[in-house]
Write a protein that holds these residues in place. Structure first.
Motif, PDB file in Angstrom:
ATOM      1  N   GLU A  64       0.814  -1.213   0.000  1.00 31.34           N
ATOM      2  CA  GLU A  64       0.000   0.000   0.000  1.00 31.34           C
ATOM      3  C   GLU A  64       0.850   1.265   0.000  1.00 31.34           C
ATOM      4  O   GLU A  64       0.343   2.356  -0.231  1.00 31.34           O
ATOM      5  CB  GLU A  64      -0.931   0.023   1.224  1.00 31.34           C
ATOM      6  N   ASP A  65       2.146   1.129   0.277  1.00 28.56           N
ATOM      7  CA  ASP A  65       3.014   2.307   0.355  1.00 28.56           C
ATOM      8  C   ASP A  65       4.415   1.922  -0.110  1.00 28.56           C
ATOM      9  O   ASP A  65       5.387   2.027   0.622  1.00 28.56           O
ATOM     10  CB  ASP A  65       3.031   2.821   1.798  1.00 28.56           C
ATOM     11  N   GLU A  66       4.524   1.480  -1.358  1.00 28.23           N
ATOM     12  CA  GLU A  66       5.781   0.962  -1.882  1.00 28.23           C
ATOM     13  C   GLU A  66       6.878   2.021  -1.911  1.00 28.23           C
ATOM     14  O   GLU A  66       8.038   1.732  -1.619  1.00 28.23           O
ATOM     15  CB  GLU A  66       5.565   0.399  -3.288  1.00 28.23           C
ATOM     16  N   THR A  67       6.526   3.232  -2.267  1.00 31.67           N
ATOM     17  CA  THR A  67       7.530   4.295  -2.367  1.00 31.67           C
ATOM     18  C   THR A  67       8.186   4.560  -1.028  1.00 31.67           C
ATOM     19  O   THR A  67       9.419   4.664  -0.920  1.00 31.67           O
ATOM     20  CB  THR A  67       6.892   5.587  -2.897  1.00 31.67           C
ATOM     21  N   ALA A  68       7.390   4.651   0.025  1.00 28.35           N
ATOM     22  CA  ALA A  68       7.942   4.899   1.356  1.00 28.35           C
ATOM     23  C   ALA A  68       8.765   3.718   1.842  1.00 28.35           C
ATOM     24  O   ALA A  68       9.782   3.892   2.522  1.00 28.35           O
ATOM     25  CB  ALA A  68       6.812   5.196   2.336  1.00 28.35           C
ATOM     26  N   ALA A  69       8.342   2.504   1.485  1.00 29.04           N
ATOM     27  CA  ALA A  69       9.057   1.311   1.938  1.00 29.04           C
ATOM     28  C   ALA A  69      10.443   1.195   1.322  1.00 29.04           C
ATOM     29  O   ALA A  69      11.344   0.574   1.900  1.00 29.04           O
ATOM     30  CB  ALA A  69       8.241   0.062   1.611  1.00 29.04           C
ATOM     31  N   MET A  70      10.632   1.834   0.153  1.00 31.21           N
ATOM     32  CA  MET A  70      11.919   1.734  -0.545  1.00 31.21           C
ATOM     33  C   MET A  70      13.066   2.319   0.262  1.00 31.21           C
ATOM     34  O   MET A  70      14.218   1.923   0.088  1.00 31.21           O
ATOM     35  CB  MET A  70      11.823   2.433  -1.908  1.00 31.21           C
ATOM     36  N   ILE A  71      12.783   3.265   1.153  1.00 30.60           N
ATOM     37  CA  ILE A  71      13.863   3.883   1.921  1.00 30.60           C
ATOM     38  C   ILE A  71      14.517   2.905   2.891  1.00 30.60           C
ATOM     39  O   ILE A  71      15.622   3.146   3.369  1.00 30.60           O
ATOM     40  CB  ILE A  71      13.350   5.122   2.702  1.00 30.60           C
ATOM     41  N   PHE A  72      13.837   1.817   3.169  1.00 29.23           N
ATOM     42  CA  PHE A  72      14.387   0.819   4.086  1.00 29.23           C
ATOM     43  C   PHE A  72      15.139  -0.289   3.347  1.00 29.23           C
ATOM     44  O   PHE A  72      15.808  -1.096   3.986  1.00 29.23           O
ATOM     45  CB  PHE A  72      13.267   0.198   4.924  1.00 29.23           C
ATOM     46  N   ASN A  73      15.005  -0.335   2.029  1.00 30.17           N
ATOM     47  CA  ASN A  73      15.634  -1.396   1.233  1.00 30.17           C
ATOM     48  C   ASN A  73      16.819  -0.827   0.460  1.00 30.17           C
ATOM     49  O   ASN A  73      16.743  -0.584  -0.748  1.00 30.17           O
ATOM     50  CB  ASN A  73      14.619  -2.032   0.282  1.00 30.17           C
ATOM     51  N   ARG A 133       8.789  -0.833  14.847  1.00 31.38           N
ATOM     52  CA  ARG A 133       9.479   0.446  14.859  1.00 31.38           C
ATOM     53  C   ARG A 133       9.125   1.291  13.634  1.00 31.38           C
ATOM     54  O   ARG A 133       9.149   2.532  13.689  1.00 31.38           O
ATOM     55  CB  ARG A 133      10.998   0.206  14.897  1.00 31.38           C
ATOM     56  N   ILE A 134       8.817   0.629  12.529  1.00 34.72           N
ATOM     57  CA  ILE A 134       8.514   1.348  11.287  1.00 34.72           C
ATOM     58  C   ILE A 134       7.081   1.861  11.258  1.00 34.72           C
ATOM     59  O   ILE A 134       6.802   2.983  10.814  1.00 34.72           O
ATOM     60  CB  ILE A 134       8.787   0.426  10.078  1.00 34.72           C
ATOM     61  N   TYR A 135       6.164   1.032  11.750  1.00 31.41           N
ATOM     62  CA  TYR A 135       4.736   1.409  11.738  1.00 31.41           C
ATOM     63  C   TYR A 135       4.278   1.745  13.146  1.00 31.41           C
ATOM     64  O   TYR A 135       4.574   1.001  14.095  1.00 31.41           O
ATOM     65  CB  TYR A 135       3.905   0.242  11.184  1.00 31.41           C
ATOM     66  N   PRO A 136       3.628   2.883  13.313  1.00 35.83           N
ATOM     67  CA  PRO A 136       3.123   3.829  12.299  1.00 35.83           C
ATOM     68  C   PRO A 136       4.014   5.054  12.093  1.00 35.83           C
ATOM     69  O   PRO A 136       3.606   6.011  11.441  1.00 35.83           O
ATOM     70  CB  PRO A 136       1.791   4.237  12.885  1.00 35.83           C
ATOM     71  N   GLN A 137       5.248   5.040  12.606  1.00 34.76           N
ATOM     72  CA  GLN A 137       6.079   6.235  12.540  1.00 34.76           C
ATOM     73  C   GLN A 137       6.452   6.614  11.108  1.00 34.76           C
ATOM     74  O   GLN A 137       6.459   7.796  10.757  1.00 34.76           O
ATOM     75  CB  GLN A 137       7.355   6.024  13.359  1.00 34.76           C
ATOM     76  N   PHE A 138       6.763   5.596  10.271  1.00 33.26           N
ATOM     77  CA  PHE A 138       7.228   5.905   8.919  1.00 33.26           C
ATOM     78  C   PHE A 138       6.268   5.436   7.827  1.00 33.26           C
ATOM     79  O   PHE A 138       6.324   5.924   6.709  1.00 33.26           O
ATOM     80  CB  PHE A 138       8.602   5.271   8.678  1.00 33.26           C
ATOM     81  N   LEU A 139       5.427   4.461   8.112  1.00 35.12           N
ATOM     82  CA  LEU A 139       4.492   3.935   7.121  1.00 35.12           C
ATOM     83  C   LEU A 139       3.072   3.976   7.671  1.00 35.12           C
ATOM     84  O   LEU A 139       2.857   3.863   8.881  1.00 35.12           O
ATOM     85  CB  LEU A 139       4.862   2.488   6.756  1.00 35.12           C
ATOM     86  N   ASN A 140       2.136   4.109   6.735  1.00 41.69           N
ATOM     87  CA  ASN A 140       0.725   4.159   7.126  1.00 41.69           C
ATOM     88  C   ASN A 140       0.114   2.768   7.258  1.00 41.69           C
ATOM     89  O   ASN A 140      -1.003   2.633   7.757  1.00 41.69           O
ATOM     90  CB  ASN A 140      -0.074   4.979   6.102  1.00 41.69           C
ATOM     91  N   ARG A 141       0.794   1.777   6.787  1.00 39.74           N
ATOM     92  CA  ARG A 141       0.325   0.397   6.882  1.00 39.74           C
ATOM     93  C   ARG A 141       1.434  -0.452   7.507  1.00 39.74           C
ATOM     94  O   ARG A 141       2.612  -0.156   7.362  1.00 39.74           O
ATOM     95  CB  ARG A 141      -0.027  -0.174   5.490  1.00 39.74           C
TER      96      ARG A 141
END
Length: 271
Positions: A64-73, A133-141
């Motif tokens: 649901e939020d691929e663009t935001a998730a890319m910062i972790f990969n 740690r990632i949700y909900p601080q950095f991702l909405n899902r």
């Protein structure tokens, strides 16, 4: 009277040879007392714990939020040297996921989260921790986090067919699987005295012995190998004396044949 003494001596020699053969065989099969082992002691699923110097590959997915998730990969270039093919054209290079080397303190530096403690956690525990740690601080899902140990390996040496270092792609490996990878023990290996050299998170090393003839080995804390374990198969006395079980068996049959022939000849002469 003399004839009876000769026959008795011949039969006694034959019995000694047969018993020696049976005694050697008892040391060969694995898991001999399988009917006696308490299987309830080996029902828990094994999950390796992360240790210093482990190499981790961590993937964060969030459809649901691929663009935001890319910062972790984070990715790295497979060929950072920029090699050319000889005519001035750069070779195409693929990018692969960044891997994380666990420090001696059991930490890694992860994107956005900074330094996090991973030592002592299982793969499942670390996946849940990073997701929290990632949700909900950095991702909405809530993301799907996948952790893989890239260097889960053990060394197998001694009386095996193919000594070497073997990698477990699924993050766990038991002692029989490791021996299977090494082509199994040779006939000269001591099944009741396999040594496992293990190092803990503090660098302390221990040498532990397991008996693979005993079915209770499946409940042993050394049945499931840990990353970087060294499995050493001790040679038996036969190997030390430079004579093989196969050769001895042939000698036994030859000796038995000779004894029977001599006994038969003497019987015919003396009767």
């Amino acid at each position: 009277m003399k004839r009876n003494s000769i026959l008795t001596a011949s039969l006694a020699a034959l019995m000694v040879l047969v018993m020696a053969s049976c005694t050697s065989y008892k040391n060969v099969p694995y898991i001999q007392n399988s009917q006696e082992v308490d299987l309830a002691m080996a029902t828990s699923l094994y999950d390796a714990r992360i240790m210093p110097k482990d190499i981790l590959q961590i993937t964060v997915n969030c459809p649901e939020d691929e663009t935001a998730a890319m910062i972790f990969n984070l990715t790295i270039q497979a060929d950072p040297t920029g090699n050319t093919n000889g005519v001035g054209q750069r070779l195409s290079s693929q990018r692969s996921l960044q891997q994380y080397l666990v420090s001696n303190e059991g930490t890694i530096d992860f994107p956005m989260l900074g330094e996090i403690s991973v030592g002592g956690r299982t793969k499942t525990e670390l996946e849940a921790y990073i997701a929290s740690r990632i949700y909900p601080q950095f991702l909405n899902r809530k993301p799907i986090v996948t952790v893989t140990m890239a260097n889960y390996k053990v060394a197998v040496l001694g009386e095996v067919t193919r000594a070497g270092v073997y990698t477990a792609t699924n993050g766990k490996l038991n002692i029989f699987e490791a021996l299977a990878m090494a082509g199994d023990m040779t006939i000269y290996g001591k099944r009741d005295c396999v040594k496992i050299i293990r190092e803990d998170a503090q660098g302390r090393k221990t040498i532990n012995e397991v008996d693979l003839n005993d079915a209770n080995v499946i409940a042993s804390p050394f049945y499931q190998l840990q990353q970087n374990d060294v499995v050493y198969v001790t040679p038996n006395k036969t190997k030390a004396k430079n004579s093989g079980i196969g050769t001895e068996t042939s000698l036994w049959f030859t000796s038995v044949s000779i004894i029977i022939s001599v006994a038969s000849l003497l019987y015919n002469i003396l009767k």
